[in-house]
Design a protein around this motif. Sequence first.
Motif, PDB file in Angstrom:
ATOM      1  N   TRP A  43       3.052   6.031 -17.365  1.00 19.17           N
ATOM      2  CA  TRP A  43       3.387   4.661 -17.059  1.00 19.17           C
ATOM      3  C   TRP A  43       4.733   4.478 -16.554  1.00 19.17           C
ATOM      4  O   TRP A  43       5.810   5.307 -17.042  1.00 19.17           O
ATOM      5  N   GLY A  44       5.094   3.788 -15.439  1.00 20.92           N
ATOM      6  CA  GLY A  44       6.290   3.484 -15.006  1.00 20.92           C
ATOM      7  C   GLY A  44       6.848   2.153 -15.812  1.00 20.92           C
ATOM      8  O   GLY A  44       6.499   1.799 -16.900  1.00 20.92           O
ATOM      9  N   LEU A  45       7.499   1.155 -14.944  1.00 24.96           N
ATOM     10  CA  LEU A  45       8.046  -0.001 -15.500  1.00 24.96           C
ATOM     11  C   LEU A  45       7.142  -1.182 -15.006  1.00 24.96           C
ATOM     12  O   LEU A  45       7.057  -1.770 -14.003  1.00 24.96           O
ATOM     13  N   GLY A  46       6.118  -1.329 -15.726  1.00 28.56           N
ATOM     14  CA  GLY A  46       5.127  -2.089 -15.322  1.00 28.56           C
ATOM     15  C   GLY A  46       3.946  -1.718 -14.471  1.00 28.56           C
ATOM     16  O   GLY A  46       2.823  -2.309 -14.280  1.00 28.56           O
ATOM     17  N   PHE A  47       4.267  -0.440 -13.797  1.00 31.85           N
ATOM     18  CA  PHE A  47       3.053   0.105 -12.846  1.00 31.85           C
ATOM     19  C   PHE A  47       2.267   1.085 -13.614  1.00 31.85           C
ATOM     20  O   PHE A  47       2.991   2.122 -14.089  1.00 31.85           O
ATOM     21  N   GLU A  48       1.192   1.230 -13.355  1.00 27.87           N
ATOM     22  CA  GLU A  48       0.566   2.554 -13.899  1.00 27.87           C
ATOM     23  C   GLU A  48       0.415   3.796 -13.066  1.00 27.87           C
ATOM     24  O   GLU A  48       0.312   3.384 -11.589  1.00 27.87           O
ATOM     25  N   LEU A  49       0.768   4.989 -13.366  1.00 24.36           N
ATOM     26  CA  LEU A  49       0.892   6.096 -12.638  1.00 24.36           C
ATOM     27  C   LEU A  49      -0.010   6.843 -12.687  1.00 24.36           C
ATOM     28  O   LEU A  49      -0.424   7.209 -13.643  1.00 24.36           O
ATOM     29  N   ARG A  50      -0.691   7.129 -11.453  1.00 29.30           N
ATOM     30  CA  ARG A  50      -2.022   7.960 -11.524  1.00 29.30           C
ATOM     31  C   ARG A  50      -1.608   9.326 -11.846  1.00 29.30           C
ATOM     32  O   ARG A  50      -2.550   9.947 -12.854  1.00 29.30           O
ATOM     33  N   ASP A  51      -0.905  10.171 -11.510  1.00 31.55           N
ATOM     34  CA  ASP A  51      -0.425  11.393 -12.016  1.00 31.55           C
ATOM     35  C   ASP A  51      -1.903  12.038 -11.945  1.00 31.55           C
ATOM     36  O   ASP A  51      -2.442  12.173 -10.849  1.00 31.55           O
ATOM     37  N   HIS A  52      -2.204  12.783 -12.995  1.00 26.75           N
ATOM     38  CA  HIS A  52      -3.490  13.821 -12.911  1.00 26.75           C
ATOM     39  C   HIS A  52      -4.458  13.173 -13.974  1.00 26.75           C
ATOM     40  O   HIS A  52      -5.236  13.997 -14.437  1.00 26.75           O
ATOM     41  N   LYS A  53      -4.585  12.060 -14.228  1.00 26.36           N
ATOM     42  CA  LYS A  53      -5.466  11.291 -15.144  1.00 26.36           C
ATOM     43  C   LYS A  53      -6.996  11.064 -14.680  1.00 26.36           C
ATOM     44  O   LYS A  53      -7.319  11.371 -13.427  1.00 26.36           O
ATOM     45  N   ASP A  54      -7.689  11.557 -15.874  1.00 27.25           N
ATOM     46  CA  ASP A  54      -9.059  12.038 -15.352  1.00 27.25           C
ATOM     47  C   ASP A  54      -9.918  11.621 -16.700  1.00 27.25           C
ATOM     48  O   ASP A  54      -9.722  12.343 -17.591  1.00 27.25           O
ATOM     49  N   PRO A  55     -10.880  10.759 -16.450  1.00 25.82           N
ATOM     50  CA  PRO A  55     -11.367   9.951 -15.093  1.00 25.82           C
ATOM     51  C   PRO A  55     -10.104   8.722 -14.958  1.00 25.82           C
ATOM     52  O   PRO A  55      -9.435   8.459 -15.732  1.00 25.82           O
ATOM     53  N   HIS A  56     -10.532   8.135 -13.635  1.00 30.97           N
ATOM     54  CA  HIS A  56      -9.551   7.118 -13.365  1.00 30.97           C
ATOM     55  C   HIS A  56     -10.123   6.263 -12.213  1.00 30.97           C
ATOM     56  O   HIS A  56     -11.135   6.445 -11.582  1.00 30.97           O
ATOM     57  N   TRP A  57      -9.746   5.113 -12.202  1.00 25.77           N
ATOM     58  CA  TRP A  57     -10.081   4.061 -11.100  1.00 25.77           C
ATOM     59  C   TRP A  57      -9.927   4.286  -9.832  1.00 25.77           C
ATOM     60  O   TRP A  57     -10.224   3.758  -8.813  1.00 25.77           O
ATOM     61  N   THR A  58      -8.720   5.357  -9.589  1.00 30.10           N
ATOM     62  CA  THR A  58      -8.486   5.458  -7.953  1.00 30.10           C
ATOM     63  C   THR A  58      -9.468   6.595  -7.692  1.00 30.10           C
ATOM     64  O   THR A  58     -10.279   7.069  -8.659  1.00 30.10           O
ATOM     65  N   GLY A  59      -8.959   7.336  -6.523  1.00 31.39           N
ATOM     66  CA  GLY A  59     -10.047   8.244  -6.115  1.00 31.39           C
ATOM     67  C   GLY A  59      -9.289   9.685  -6.387  1.00 31.39           C
ATOM     68  O   GLY A  59      -8.271   9.947  -6.618  1.00 31.39           O
ATOM     69  N   ARG A  60     -10.232  10.676  -6.320  1.00 33.33           N
ATOM     70  CA  ARG A  60      -9.623  11.969  -6.327  1.00 33.33           C
ATOM     71  C   ARG A  60      -8.909  12.518  -5.232  1.00 33.33           C
ATOM     72  O   ARG A  60      -8.161  13.466  -5.243  1.00 33.33           O
ATOM     73  N   ARG A  61      -8.917  11.813  -4.029  1.00 31.63           N
ATOM     74  CA  ARG A  61      -8.165  12.113  -2.899  1.00 31.63           C
ATOM     75  C   ARG A  61      -6.654  11.436  -3.184  1.00 31.63           C
ATOM     76  O   ARG A  61      -5.738  11.610  -2.295  1.00 31.63           O
ATOM     77  N   ASN A  62      -6.620  10.456  -3.963  1.00 29.44           N
ATOM     78  CA  ASN A  62      -5.293   9.740  -4.092  1.00 29.44           C
ATOM     79  C   ASN A  62      -4.221  10.772  -4.489  1.00 29.44           C
ATOM     80  O   ASN A  62      -4.587  11.925  -5.559  1.00 29.44           O
ATOM     81  N   SER A  63      -3.185  11.027  -4.155  1.00 34.13           N
ATOM     82  CA  SER A  63      -2.081  11.779  -4.567  1.00 34.13           C
ATOM     83  C   SER A  63      -1.552  11.218  -6.055  1.00 34.13           C
ATOM     84  O   SER A  63      -1.786  10.320  -6.445  1.00 34.13           O
ATOM     85  N   PRO A  64      -0.945  12.459  -6.703  1.00 34.84           N
ATOM     86  CA  PRO A  64      -0.401  11.914  -8.023  1.00 34.84           C
ATOM     87  C   PRO A  64       0.701  10.945  -8.040  1.00 34.84           C
ATOM     88  O   PRO A  64       0.923  10.410  -9.186  1.00 34.84           O
ATOM     89  N   GLU A  65       1.150  10.783  -6.979  1.00 33.41           N
ATOM     90  CA  GLU A  65       2.394   9.648  -6.968  1.00 33.41           C
ATOM     91  C   GLU A  65       1.540   8.402  -6.790  1.00 33.41           C
ATOM     92  O   GLU A  65       2.435   7.407  -6.796  1.00 33.41           O
ATOM     93  N   THR A  66       0.342   8.121  -6.684  1.00 28.37           N
ATOM     94  CA  THR A  66      -0.084   6.702  -6.538  1.00 28.37           C
ATOM     95  C   THR A  66       0.042   5.981  -7.811  1.00 28.37           C
ATOM     96  O   THR A  66       0.195   6.508  -8.781  1.00 28.37           O
TER      97      THR A  66
END
Length: 273
Positions: free
Chosen positions: A199-222
């Motif tokens: 997690w960042g400062l209030g923002f969830e960081l996608r990184d390599h989380k699995d499962p996740h609400w974003t897509g597999r095409r999203n970069s880890p920087e999402t």
Amino acid sequence: MESLRLVSEWPAEHVAVALIKADGTVLATHGPQDHPFRLASVTKLLSAYAVLIAVEEGALEWDQPAGPPGSTVRHLISHTSGLAFDSDTVQARPGTRRIYSNTGFAVLADAVAKSSGIEFADYLAEAVFTPLGMTSSRLAGAAGAGGIASCADLALFAAELQAPKLIAAQTLTEATRQVAFPGLDGVVPGYGRQRPNDWGLGFELRDHKDPHWTGRRNSPETFGHFGQSGTFLWVDPVAGLACVALTDKDFDKWAIEAWPVFTDAVLAEVGRA
């Protein structure tokens, strides 16, 4: 865009979607852009941004004590204060676990109000909504989940998250690209335990989380957030794109199945353009 047709299959009465490019222009929309939606935890992005502004203005300091003993403003905004999800119970020492906490954001809002002398809802409006022209947005409840806004308003906010004008670029980078208290495990509500749960400062960081609400095409920087009211906002700096999706259908199995498919379709289409 063909990918936007997928949202017509979502089981909600109202659905509004906007895709925002890195330069702030709106690439495409679907649905009623001015319809007000309950944001649920997407509110945390707006509240966190107000906190970033408060820190830059000197009303708060990251290491200022707030919350349980040993906790600071930085702990509260990154869900590491030890506070429980929705109560004042302290479940861990600050900085040792990532416990997603609505209570933590309530305490955080109180800290802003006490330090600035302005009620948090008013501070949020003055610091974020008014300068960005978010005329349909308001905080109607708790700082962690009580926001109401239109898709058009959140498109303005998504543009700000890609090219900040209200805060310094380095402040946004720290909030969205650097892990606060790295290496901590925790639960993403609806998606189970993540190891680690960055997690960042209030923002969830996608990184390599699995499962996740974003897509597999999203970069880890999402980075971004979703809400239990059936809402989400993500920004993918690598793709140069942000997506806002608001519905009036509460988060459930439908969202777990539909959101990643939609996001992957959007990113595939944008990538081919």
